[in-house]
Design an enzyme around this catalytic site. Structure first.
Site, PDB file in Angstrom:
ATOM      1  N   HIS A   1       0.850  -1.183   0.000  1.00  0.00           N
ATOM      2  CA  HIS A   1       0.000   0.000   0.000  1.00  0.00           C
ATOM      3  C   HIS A   1       0.884   1.231   0.000  1.00  0.00           C
ATOM      4  CE1 HIS A   1      -3.194   2.808   1.001  1.00  0.00           C
ATOM      5  NE2 HIS A   1      -4.006   1.871   0.575  1.00  0.00           N
TER       6      HIS A   1
ATOM      7  N   ASP B   1      -8.017  -5.172  -0.114  1.00  0.00           N
ATOM      8  CA  ASP B   1      -8.529  -6.002  -1.208  1.00  0.00           C
ATOM      9  C   ASP B   1      -8.181  -7.474  -1.060  1.00  0.00           C
ATOM     10  OD1 ASP B   1      -9.796  -3.995  -2.603  1.00  0.00           O
ATOM     11  OD2 ASP B   1      -7.960  -3.366  -3.603  1.00  0.00           O
TER      12      ASP B   1
HETATM   13  N1  CMC Z   1       4.055  -7.639  -4.844  1.00  0.00           N
HETATM   14  C1  CMC Z   1       5.389  -7.659  -4.985  1.00  0.00           C
HETATM   15  N2  CMC Z   1       6.182  -6.607  -4.834  1.00  0.00           N
HETATM   16  C2  CMC Z   1       5.602  -5.435  -4.553  1.00  0.00           C
HETATM   17  C3  CMC Z   1       4.210  -5.315  -4.389  1.00  0.00           C
HETATM   18  C4  CMC Z   1       3.440  -6.478  -4.549  1.00  0.00           C
HETATM   19  N3  CMC Z   1       2.110  -6.425  -4.425  1.00  0.00           N
HETATM   20  N4  CMC Z   1       3.904  -4.046  -4.097  1.00  0.00           N
HETATM   21  C5  CMC Z   1       5.053  -3.371  -4.074  1.00  0.00           C
HETATM   22  N5  CMC Z   1       6.099  -4.208  -4.344  1.00  0.00           N
HETATM   23  C6  CMC Z   1       7.516  -3.859  -4.351  1.00  0.00           C
HETATM   24  C7  CMC Z   1       7.885  -3.093  -5.608  1.00  0.00           C
HETATM   25  O1  CMC Z   1       8.310  -3.952  -6.656  1.00  0.00           O
HETATM   26  C8  CMC Z   1       8.996  -2.217  -5.088  1.00  0.00           C
HETATM   27  O2  CMC Z   1      10.157  -3.018  -4.984  1.00  0.00           O
HETATM   28  P1  CMC Z   1      11.621  -2.365  -5.266  1.00  0.00           P
HETATM   29  O3  CMC Z   1      11.825  -1.355  -4.170  1.00  0.00           O
HETATM   30  O4  CMC Z   1      12.550  -3.521  -5.228  1.00  0.00           O
HETATM   31  O5  CMC Z   1      11.542  -1.712  -6.610  1.00  0.00           O
HETATM   32  C9  CMC Z   1       8.573  -1.876  -3.660  1.00  0.00           C
HETATM   33  O6  CMC Z   1       7.744  -2.979  -3.255  1.00  0.00           O
HETATM   34  C10 CMC Z   1       7.772  -0.575  -3.547  1.00  0.00           C
HETATM   35  O7  CMC Z   1       6.696  -0.648  -4.467  1.00  0.00           O
HETATM   36  P2  CMC Z   1       6.041   0.611  -5.161  1.00  0.00           P
HETATM   37  O8  CMC Z   1       5.330   0.176  -6.385  1.00  0.00           O
HETATM   38  O9  CMC Z   1       7.058   1.705  -5.298  1.00  0.00           O
HETATM   39  O10 CMC Z   1       5.025   1.068  -4.041  1.00  0.00           O
HETATM   40  P3  CMC Z   1       3.850   2.074  -4.260  1.00  0.00           P
HETATM   41  O11 CMC Z   1       3.598   2.701  -2.952  1.00  0.00           O
HETATM   42  O12 CMC Z   1       4.106   2.978  -5.410  1.00  0.00           O
HETATM   43  O13 CMC Z   1       2.624   1.119  -4.709  1.00  0.00           O
HETATM   44  C11 CMC Z   1       0.753  -0.304  -4.641  1.00  0.00           C
HETATM   45  C12 CMC Z   1       1.573   0.743  -3.881  1.00  0.00           C
HETATM   46  C13 CMC Z   1      -0.525  -0.576  -3.863  1.00  0.00           C
HETATM   47  C14 CMC Z   1       0.357   0.251  -6.034  1.00  0.00           C
HETATM   48  C15 CMC Z   1       1.588  -1.596  -4.805  1.00  0.00           C
HETATM   49  O14 CMC Z   1       1.942  -2.092  -3.535  1.00  0.00           O
HETATM   50  C16 CMC Z   1       0.874  -2.664  -5.623  1.00  0.00           C
HETATM   51  O15 CMC Z   1       0.975  -2.655  -6.852  1.00  0.00           O
HETATM   52  N6  CMC Z   1       0.149  -3.616  -4.957  1.00  0.00           N
HETATM   53  C17 CMC Z   1      -0.646  -4.597  -5.672  1.00  0.00           C
HETATM   54  C18 CMC Z   1      -1.956  -3.979  -6.137  1.00  0.00           C
HETATM   55  C19 CMC Z   1      -2.926  -3.799  -4.999  1.00  0.00           C
HETATM   56  O16 CMC Z   1      -3.155  -4.699  -4.188  1.00  0.00           O
HETATM   57  N7  CMC Z   1      -3.576  -2.628  -4.983  1.00  0.00           N
HETATM   58  C20 CMC Z   1      -4.624  -2.335  -3.977  1.00  0.00           C
HETATM   59  C21 CMC Z   1      -4.217  -1.242  -3.042  1.00  0.00           C
HETATM   60  S1  CMC Z   1      -5.328  -1.127  -1.636  1.00  0.00           S
HETATM   61  C22 CMC Z   1      -6.859  -0.657  -2.293  1.00  0.00           C
HETATM   62  C23 CMC Z   1      -6.829   0.752  -2.691  1.00  0.00           C
HETATM   63  O17 CMC Z   1      -7.036   1.623  -1.833  1.00  0.00           O
HETATM   64  O18 CMC Z   1      -6.676   1.009  -3.896  1.00  0.00           O
END
Ligand code: CMC
Length: 426
Positions: free
Chosen positions: A305, A362
């Protein structure tokens, strides 16, 4: 603490006022920065940008706190109805019994949707994704209620209409996909029961709403109801900042919510859990794939998140509710075990620990929705029904504060001025 922070650029000093919220959140006010220094700030994904001051929702991602108007999500999920929470978010206080009767009664009276909207719906392909039809039909409502954009201050009526009609429109997708006749709302039923009745009752047999199902739905909708400046809410505020009407702004929010990184993740989670099950249930294989996301392109949906870096309080409530609801309904869903196995493996894995990746709202919500009989492609629609009061509250707050039109800047990285070359000389 000083009232200003000092920024030094190219030998000159600039004072940035410090802003402190009621929960001691701190920010630097850069409103005058460009005028005074010529500099803008870059913050891709708005990770550090406070887009507004808001009195609606407080969220502490480190401590796992989520409060609506000062009330904890745990308290509201256990004790309130979804419409009480909707009133709280939109009008700022919990309603008195009288206010609630008026608000709830008005919503009951507006559940029916203009037959013209239904004609539009019938023009969509039968298997359209319910999020595509939802955002389109919500947008079309502005055409049916032109006073929403004719400059009159009557947003309360449109707020009631939206809250009343969204479940009706949402239920159409399911009925049509099933090839069943569509149901009209029954205004003697409460909000959740009315939706369930429109979804599941058939003219050929008696249908009674199971109170366990209605109560679980009530809880899920409350958990979705607001989440401060997330992607879809920021979209609603941004679109609304151009003074676009409420229906258009909410329609834009629905589109933003649909993406798999946002609300669309709940559909992705169940599809992922199903795929793991079909592949023999080996969660470690999928953990490894997620750890190598850069090469596999695979992420664990329902994990991670932007704001929560310890735990998502909504996920905690939902996990407990999933156990209870499935037990009460006598449902044995094998993907629940896969979900728990995946969670346990991830929480003990260095990759997930280091990146502070925890199950989000989710991760378990789809398992409950499925137990309630909601089809997978409607999970994000359920999220939208839940989030609607939050979007409305944020839109209303933004308009009341007369916030300026949202218009970020950029740093240009393209070609510098060059001469036009006519087509025959290129
Ligand atoms: N599985 C594997 N690795 C992950 C995941 C995941 N679900 N989420 C983040 N990472 C890794 C990512 O690859 C990165 O690694 P590195 O530092 O080595 O490059 C690190 O964790 C940070 O990730 P980020 O994408 O920079 O984090 P963010 O804050 O920009 O993204 C997120 C947040 C929710 C988009 C992301 O965690 C994600 O894609 N999760 C899966 C989709 C999901 O479940 N979304 C629902 C969110 S909750 C409902 C809502 O309110 O929308």
């Amino acid at each position: 603490m000083s009232d200003f922070a000092e920024l030094s650029v190219e030998g000159k000093k600039y004072q940035l006022p410090i802003v402190v919220g009621t929960e001691a959140e701190k920010a630097l006010d850069i409103n005058k920065l460009r005028d005074e220094s010529g500099y803008i700030t870059i913050d891709s994904g708005y990770k550090n940008t406070g887009a507004t001051k808001s009195a609606i929702t407080f969220l502490d991602g480190e401590k796992g706190i989520l409060n609506y108007r000062g009330y904890s999500i745990e308290d509201l999920a256990a004790k309130a109805t979804f419409l009480e929470v909707a009133y709280l978010l939109i009008y700022g206080e919990l309603p008195t019994a009288e206010q609630y009767a008026e608000f709830e009664g008005a919503i009951r009276r507006h559940t029916i949707v203009n037959e013209g909207v239904r004609t539009i719906f019938e023009g969509f392909p039968v298997n359209s994704h319910p999020m595509a039809t939802l955002s389109s039909l919500v947008s079309s409502l502005s055409a049916f209620y032109p006073d929403s954009y004719e400059g009159k201050d009557n947003s309360d009526r449109h707020i009631i209409r939206l809250l009343a009609k969204l479940p009706t429109i949402a239920s159409w997708s399911y009925k049509r996909a099933m090839g069943h006749p569509m149901n009209y709302p029954k205004n003697d039923l409460d909000y959740c029961s009315n939706f369930l009745n429109m979804m599941f009752s058939l003219p050929v047999e008696k249908y009674e709403v199971d109170p366990v199902v209605a109560s679980a739905l009530n809880t899920l909708l409350i958990l979705h109801a607001d989440h401060e400046q997330n992607c879809s809410t920021s979209t609603v505020r941004l679109v609304g900042s151009s003074q676009a009407n409420l229906y258009s702004s909410i329609s834009a929010g629905i589109s933003a919510l649909w993406g798999p990184l946002h609300g669309g993740a709940n559909q992705e989670v169940i599809e992922m859990l199903e795929a793991i099950k079909a592949d023999g249930g080996d969660v470690s294989k999928y953990i490894d794939m997620a750890k190598n996301a850069k090469t596999t392109g695979f992420r664990l949906f329902g994990f991670g998140h932007r704001v929560y870096k310890n735990f998502d309080p909504r996920a905690k409530i939902i996990k407990k509710a999933a156990d209870e609801v499935l037990a009460k309904l006598g449902v044995n869903d094998p993907v629940l075990e896969i979900a728990k196995g995946l969670e346990e493996a991830a929480l003990n894995d260095e990759y997930f620990i280091a990146r502070k990746l925890y199950p989000n709202v989710d991760f378990y919500s789809g398992i409950i929705y499925r137990a309630l009989g909601i089809p997978t492609n409607m999970f994000t629609v359920m999220f939208a029904i839940g989030r609607l009061p939050g979007w409305i509250a944020q839109w209303k707050e933004m308009r009341a504060a007369k916030e300026p039109i949202g218009r970020p800047r950029q740093i240009y990285t393209g070609a510098t001025l060059r001469e036009f070359v006519s087509i025959e000389n290129r």
